[in-house]
Enzyme design. Structure first.
Site, PDB file in Angstrom:
ATOM      1  N   LYS A  44      -1.378  -1.348  -3.981  1.00  0.00           N
ATOM      2  CA  LYS A  44      -2.845  -0.630  -4.081  1.00  0.00           C
ATOM      3  C   LYS A  44      -1.974   1.049  -3.964  1.00  0.00           C
ATOM      4  CE  LYS A  44      -6.274   1.583  -1.009  1.00  0.00           C
ATOM      5  NZ  LYS A  44      -6.627   1.883   0.387  1.00  0.00           N
TER       6      LYS A  44
ATOM      7  N   TYR B 198       0.569  -1.131   0.092  1.00  0.00           N
ATOM      8  CA  TYR B 198      -0.143  -0.144   0.020  1.00  0.00           C
ATOM      9  C   TYR B 198       0.976   1.272   0.234  1.00  0.00           C
ATOM     10  CZ  TYR B 198      -3.869   3.078   1.649  1.00  0.00           C
ATOM     11  OH  TYR B 198      -4.805   3.943   1.703  1.00  0.00           O
TER      12      TYR B 198
END
Length: 293
Positions: free
Chosen positions: A162, A133
């Site tokens: 992400k 992320y």
């Protein structure tokens, strides 16, 4: 496995501020019934900084239980302490999560070598897939495509990212370095259309908390190459994408979900409920998306 509209789930609290397990169970089931293709419990939107470790683990366990294999559960396992991140990731695997989402360490600001060390150690501590992320706006640091490529090369269970950098060109850069099979998921609803056009395969979405069916249809249109339909849905959703972030997340989504009767509008300090002017703008955006009358 990880593609389409994936919801970064809010964590419902009751009026006393405790984890509302009953509301969460119903919420997770509703998400799946509305077409959501994956679930992310205990991320930023899930207010994980104000959850105890026991609560963090319980939210994951309940999510996995309710999902019951219908869609993948990508459990949040981020920390700016590598040992803690390992412990959270190992719990997620033991609980039955399909993957973990690990944020770049915040506040202590490691360099690229430190990022490699952190993520490689977490990845090697588990056998399930790990999704990076990368969110410089919150963690202050930005993992470079080169560091990401080294991690993908050396850790076979690091399968995707992400990406919340807001830099659309990153998709192409990471695709070139990490390979075409590397899973790239947008971390920003508002830029997901362009992200997908560059080679992304979905979005870990905040807006899908409130509009799961619309977000799922949007992602399906993108993956089918029907960008005309995707643009039509984007136009319908864009005011909501913007309105939900007028105040710090997840205050907007929790208000919107309370308008839908899904949860109580309760956050844990230091997060606070939204101002009346913001509520009015969210109401207007929800009407534009035909979510309320």
């Amino acid at each position: 496995m990880l593609k389409g509209s994936i919801t970064a789930l809010v964590t419902p609290f009751d009026r006393e501020g405790a984890f509302d397990e009953k509301a969460f169970r119903a919420f997770v089931n509703w998400q799946i019934e509305e077409g959501t293709k994956g679930l992310v419990p205990v991320g930023t939107t899930g207010e994980t900084p104000t959850l105890s470790h026991d609560e963090h683990k319980r939210v994951i366990e309940v999510c996995i239980e309710v999902a019951a294999g219908r869609v993948p559960v990508i459990a949040g396992a981020g920390s700016n302490n590598t040992v803690e991140a390992i412990e959270l990731a190992q719990h997620a695997e033991k609980a039955g999560a399909d993957a973990v989402l690990v944020v770049t360490p915040y506040y202590n600001k490691p360099n690229q070598r430190g990022l490699y060390e952190h993520f490689s150690r977490v990845a090697r501590s588990i056998s399930i897939p790990l999704v990076i992320y990368n969110i410089p706006g919150r963690s202050i640091i930005d993992m470079t495509p080169e560091t990401m490529g080294a991690l993908v090369r050396d850790c076979k269970n690091i399968v995707g990212v992400k990406d919340a950098t807001g830099k659309i060109e990153r998709v192409s850069e990471q695709r070139a370095i990490c390979g075409k099979e590397f899973i790239q998921l947008s971390g920003e609803d508002a830029t997901a259309l362009g992200f997908n056009a560059h080679g992304g395969v979905g979005c870990i979405s905040v807006t899908s908390n409130i509009a799961p069916r619309l977000c799922a249809e949007f992602q399906e249109a993108c993956q089918a190459g029907n960008f005309a339909k995707a643009l039509e849905l984007q136009d319908r959703l864009m005011p909501l994408h913007k309105a939900l972030f007028l105040e710090p997340n997840p205050s907007g989504p929790k208000y919107a979900l309370s308008r839908l009767g899904r949860i109580e509008n309760v956050l844990r300090s230091p997060m606070v409920t939204i101002e009346a002017a913001t509520a009015e703008k969210i109401d207007h955006a929800m009407k534009h998306a035909v979510l309320i009358n």
